[in-house]
Scaffold this motif. Structure first.
Motif, PDB file in Angstrom:
ATOM      1  N   TRP A   1      82.976 -95.055  10.184  1.00  0.00           N
ATOM      2  CA  TRP A   1      83.164 -94.663  11.554  1.00  0.00           C
ATOM      3  C   TRP A   1      84.034 -95.606  12.686  1.00  0.00           C
ATOM      4  N   HIS A   2      85.223 -95.418  12.684  1.00  0.00           N
ATOM      5  CA  HIS A   2      86.176 -96.325  13.438  1.00  0.00           C
ATOM      6  C   HIS A   2      86.152 -95.746  14.756  1.00  0.00           C
ATOM      7  N   GLU A   3      87.181 -96.434  15.692  1.00  0.00           N
ATOM      8  CA  GLU A   3      87.643 -95.862  16.967  1.00  0.00           C
ATOM      9  C   GLU A   3      89.057 -96.073  17.148  1.00  0.00           C
ATOM     10  N   VAL A   4      89.658 -95.210  17.863  1.00  0.00           N
ATOM     11  CA  VAL A   4      91.079 -95.562  18.045  1.00  0.00           C
ATOM     12  C   VAL A   4      91.217 -95.596  19.676  1.00  0.00           C
TER      13      VAL A   4
ATOM     14  N   VAL B   1      98.741 -98.013  20.839  1.00  0.00           N
ATOM     15  CA  VAL B   1      97.649 -97.434  20.151  1.00  0.00           C
ATOM     16  C   VAL B   1      97.146 -98.249  19.081  1.00  0.00           C
ATOM     17  N   TRP B   2      96.093 -98.403  19.141  1.00  0.00           N
ATOM     18  CA  TRP B   2      95.389 -99.295  17.876  1.00  0.00           C
ATOM     19  C   TRP B   2      94.065 -98.835  17.439  1.00  0.00           C
ATOM     20  N   ALA B   3      93.688 -99.158  16.266  1.00  0.00           N
ATOM     21  CA  ALA B   3      92.159 -98.518  15.634  1.00  0.00           C
ATOM     22  C   ALA B   3      91.280 -99.954  15.654  1.00  0.00           C
ATOM     23  N   GLU B   4      90.027 -99.928  15.900  1.00  0.00           N
ATOM     24  CA  GLU B   4      89.115-100.772  15.686  1.00  0.00           C
ATOM     25  C   GLU B   4      88.005-100.404  14.663  1.00  0.00           C
ATOM     26  N   LEU B   5      88.002-101.095  13.541  1.00  0.00           N
ATOM     27  CA  LEU B   5      87.219-100.705  12.460  1.00  0.00           C
ATOM     28  C   LEU B   5      85.609-100.779  12.655  1.00  0.00           C
TER      29      LEU B   5
ATOM     30  N   ARG C   1      89.573 -93.400  24.674  1.00  0.00           N
ATOM     31  CA  ARG C   1      89.052 -94.081  23.234  1.00  0.00           C
ATOM     32  C   ARG C   1      88.696 -92.662  22.628  1.00  0.00           C
ATOM     33  N   ALA C   2      88.893 -92.545  21.174  1.00  0.00           N
ATOM     34  CA  ALA C   2      88.508 -91.518  20.471  1.00  0.00           C
ATOM     35  C   ALA C   2      87.844 -91.891  19.042  1.00  0.00           C
ATOM     36  N   THR C   3      86.847 -91.209  18.624  1.00  0.00           N
ATOM     37  CA  THR C   3      86.202 -91.346  17.418  1.00  0.00           C
ATOM     38  C   THR C   3      87.074 -91.271  16.104  1.00  0.00           C
ATOM     39  N   LEU C   4      87.004 -92.121  15.147  1.00  0.00           N
ATOM     40  CA  LEU C   4      88.140 -91.854  14.122  1.00  0.00           C
ATOM     41  C   LEU C   4      87.320 -91.970  12.758  1.00  0.00           C
ATOM     42  N   VAL C   5      86.992 -90.914  12.206  1.00  0.00           N
ATOM     43  CA  VAL C   5      86.070 -90.925  10.995  1.00  0.00           C
ATOM     44  C   VAL C   5      86.919 -90.981   9.780  1.00  0.00           C
ATOM     45  N   VAL C   6      86.891 -91.971   8.829  1.00  0.00           N
ATOM     46  CA  VAL C   6      87.465 -91.805   7.474  1.00  0.00           C
ATOM     47  C   VAL C   6      86.635 -91.364   6.516  1.00  0.00           C
ATOM     48  N   THR C   7      86.874 -90.205   5.872  1.00  0.00           N
ATOM     49  CA  THR C   7      86.022 -89.825   4.895  1.00  0.00           C
ATOM     50  C   THR C   7      86.427 -89.820   3.264  1.00  0.00           C
ATOM     51  N   PRO C   8      85.702 -89.423   2.573  1.00  0.00           N
ATOM     52  CA  PRO C   8      86.029 -89.600   1.090  1.00  0.00           C
ATOM     53  C   PRO C   8      86.813 -88.147   0.727  1.00  0.00           C
ATOM     54  N   GLN C   9      87.711 -88.512  -0.219  1.00  0.00           N
ATOM     55  CA  GLN C   9      88.622 -87.216  -0.499  1.00  0.00           C
ATOM     56  C   GLN C   9      87.616 -86.447  -1.349  1.00  0.00           C
TER      57      GLN C   9
END
Length: 725
Positions: free
Chosen positions: A159-162, A102-106, A172-180
């Motif tokens: 907006w990244h991907e796993v 498993v890996w993330a693509e930024l 593949r899945a969407t990975l969203v990193v949002t502000p606290q």
């Protein structure tokens, strides 16, 4: 989600469990504090709209089993939305005992000011497996194992991907990193600001074509800053309506929430208009002639006449040649907005093509060969509707730039409607992520005791997650392009929405929960990227923790003077309001303050047959509410004996400034003494909703040219400046 302990015997327990498993609440607390049960019929209909079979006990049993197994059938969750700085664990499902990588693509970062034609390069980050054993599960005759991986806390916003791979199977899945948290802009971290609130279509100038437009908005912002000291202008949703008449007047029932109503374009401000031939210029002037005097007409605003005239003129301007640079700019806008813009323009073309006729079934599918053939056949018309959006976008940019250059700390505050027209462009283009057979509304409350049906199709929460929340992201990005802030109407809808099945009454619905962590997080991410504030309209029936959560995420709430009460039902002391809030006297669903003080809302509802209690009683309640507010003003020394209407309105605004609210809004209608409400809930054709032009206490039109010479406005602006200085 826990299953309520008290459920009507009429609702079978398995159905209650199935509803809870899919975020459908089997009961709810009404506005009167009583717990109310949802009927079995409603639960079945709502579950079916979610794609969950529930029409028989056998189907309920199968669906219950699937509600657990479906998660195990997916190698990866469809979308992961996390807060920056949090290490979040997630499951990965593979054949039991099989290895998995498993890996993330930024998200790629483009160099500032440079647009490369090469494919973007994504940084790859390996994700670590966490030691968390879970018993394998047999699904569809196969033993499935669950591995647990972690999203590291140091991933950047975006907006990244796993990705995952195991035994030749990939996912593949969407990975969203949002502000606290969405932080306030620098000028508001210690200070406060006030601004004007208005329905843009009602604010007209001599150059308007009968409807307030984007040039009027730019002028209003400049004048508001320089002559009144305002820091923002909040306008109604400017979202698209039908491309042909009759045009739905409500800005809260758009055909698309993402794109702009070209009715607001100022034809003369389109650059190519200045280079028209004499013959073409005459055509534009002839188009203007029938609506030349509409701006000074005190009657209901005629959008249809304005749009027919403006559309004819814009077609002439569209056909004029554009410079190489202008064409390149249009092409770049079209490419940037992508498929969403092309689909919207295609729907507009189809609406023109079929007119009042029923659309053939294949035309209802955006991906059908019929639609593709019509798009190719009418390519010039599709291009025209794309061009209208480009022109509107340019004029929106000018309005926001003008506001900021004039000294406003926020600028233009846009409004986002709850949903869309059931037969509009978004409903057509996003049919895969909108639930069918149900509409959105509100349960009964003290103002609408039969409940409300807004006739809008809701997002399907699971389908939206499967789409990686891309439709929601794209909507926000477009609306926020030229915004200093965004007001989200009925922000509670990001947590739960009241779904009403088919032809059922508005009170026969059920609440469906959404992944608020995902929706609010994405809202914060896109607002932070745009440098915009977010204000949530958190009025009505809601769960108490919701306001705390929004505050935690840095989203402002809404405090309306008339609705803020203490436990005894008296006006709440403004010092008790929240700091993270937009505080106002009124809303667009109430009469302006002068009319409200006079009890005209009761007179109007009686005249329209909307009262559910005797008129004398309702008037008595309204009078008591007014008297309590006047007593509070007197107690604080804000008015003397026998105050005038103007003194009362100004004192109420001073009272609101006693709150800690970071933003204070002043209705432009209040500023000029207007008495007529813009919208009377519960009516359609009985009242000229969304058609009332800005006027003085006598109903005479107040044009933009005269607005900032208005004695009442200048006096109220002075009061606001002094109170907040």
């Amino acid at each position: 989600m826990s299953v309520p302990q008290h459920v009507s015997a009429e609702v079978p327990e398995p159905l209650v469990q199935l509803a809870a498993a899919h975020g459908v609440a089997p009961d709810f607390w009404g506005f009167d504090g009583t717990q109310r049960q949802v009927s079995a019929q409603t639960l079945v209909a709502v579950l079916e709209a979610l794609g969950v079979p529930a029409s028989s006990p056998e189907k309920v049993a199968v669906s219950l089993e699937h509600s657990v197994d479906d998660e195990w059938r997916q190698m990866l969750p469809p979308t992961l939305v996390v807060r920056q700085g949090d290490e979040v664990r997630f499951p990965v499902h593979v054949a039991d005992g099989s290895p998995v990588e498993v890996w993330a693509e930024l998200e790629p970062v483009e160099a500032h000011g440079f647009r490369s034609t090469a494919p973007p390069v994504r940084e790859r980050r390996a994700l670590a497996q966490v030691d968390a054993y879970v018993e394998p599960r047999t699904v569809d005759g196969r033993a499935i194992g669950r591995a647990t991986f972690a999203v590291p806390a140091d991933l950047p916003l975006g907006w990244h991907e796993v990705h995952a791979t195991s035994d030749g199977t990939q996912a593949r899945a969407t990975l969203v990193v949002t502000p606290q948290r969405l932080e306030l802009p620098e000028p508001l971290r210690e200070g406060r600001a006030w601004g004007l609130m208005t329905q843009l279509y009602s604010v007209r100038s001599k150059a308007s074509w009968g409807v307030g437009d984007l040039a009027d908005l730019a002028d209003l912002a400049w004048l508001g800053a320089h002559r009144a000291g305002a820091d923002f202008v909040l306008v109604n949703p400017l979202a698209a309506a039908e491309p042909r008449t009759p045009m739905t007047p409500s800005p809260y029932l758009p055909t698309s929430r993402r794109f702009v109503n070209p009715l607001y374009i100022r034809v003369e401000d389109v650059r190519e208009t200045g280079y028209l031939s004499a013959a073409d210029r005459s055509l534009v002037e002839w188009s203007f002639d029938p609506v030349r005097d509409l701006s000074s007409d005190a009657g209901p605003i005629d959008r249809d006449a304005a749009w027919e005239a403006k559309k004819a003129a814009l077609e002439v301007v569209f056909a004029a040649p554009r410079s190489t640079a202008r064409q390149a700019s249009f092409d770049a806008f079209r490419a940037e907005q992508g498929k969403g813009l092309e689909d919207f323009a295609t729907w507009c073309m189809l609406a023109d093509h079929f007119g009042d006729r029923d659309w053939p079934p294949l035309a209802l599918d955006p991906s059908s060969p019929t639609v593709a053939a019509l798009r190719e056949q009418h390519d010039d018309q599709v291009e025209f509707y794309c061009w209208l959006q480009w022109v509107a976008d340019e004029q929106l940019e000018v309005a926001q730039r003008t506001a900021l250059d004039a000294g406003m700390s926020v600028g233009i505050m846009h409004d986002l409607a709850v949903g869309v027209h059931p037969h509009g462009a978004d409903a057509w283009a996003h049919r895969g992520v909108l639930a069918r057979g149900v509409t959105v509304g509100a349960p009964p409350d003290m103002y609408n005791q039969q409940g409300q049906n807004w006739s809008q199709p809701p997002w399907d929460p699971r389908a939206l997650a499967r789409a990686g929340y891309a439709p929601f992201r794209d909507l926000l990005r477009t609306v926020l392009r030229h915004a200093g802030a965004i007001r989200v109407d009925h922000v509670i809808g990001l947590f739960r929405l009241w779904w009403i099945p088919g032809a059922a009454r508005a009170d026969a619905g059920a609440y469906v929960r959404y992944d608020h962590e995902a929706l609010v997080g994405i809202l914060c991410l896109e607002a932070q990227r745009a440098g915009a504030l977010v204000i949530g309209e958190d009025l009505g029936v809601f769960e108490p923790w919701v306001r705390e959560y929004l505050t935690e995420r840095g989203i402002l709430g809404t405090s309306v003077l008339w609705f803020e009460k203490d436990e005894a039902g008296r006006p709440l002391a403004p010092e008790a309001y929240r700091r993270l809030a937009l505080a106002t006297i009124t809303t667009h669903d109430l009469p302006p303050t002068a009319g409200y003080l006079a009890g005209e809302q009761v007179d109007l509802r009686e005249r329209l047959g909307l009262l559910t209690e005797p008129a004398a009683h309702v008037r008595q309640v309204a009078r008591a509410e007014r008297d309590a507010m006047v007593a509070l003003l007197t107690e604080r020394g804000l008015i003397g004996e026998d105050p005038s209407e103007r003194e009362l309105v100004e004192a109420l605004h001073v009272l609101v400034t006693h709150s800690p609210a970071v933003l204070v809004g002043v209705s432009l209608a209040d500023a000029v003494g207007e008495r007529r409400t813009q919208n009377q809930p519960g009516t359609d054709q009985e009242y000229p909703n969304w058609k009332v032009p800005l006027g003085d206490p006598s109903g005479n039109v107040v044009l933009l040219e005269d607005l900032f010479d208005n004695a009442r406005l200048l006096s109220l602006a002075k009061v606001m400046r002094e109170a907040l200085s």
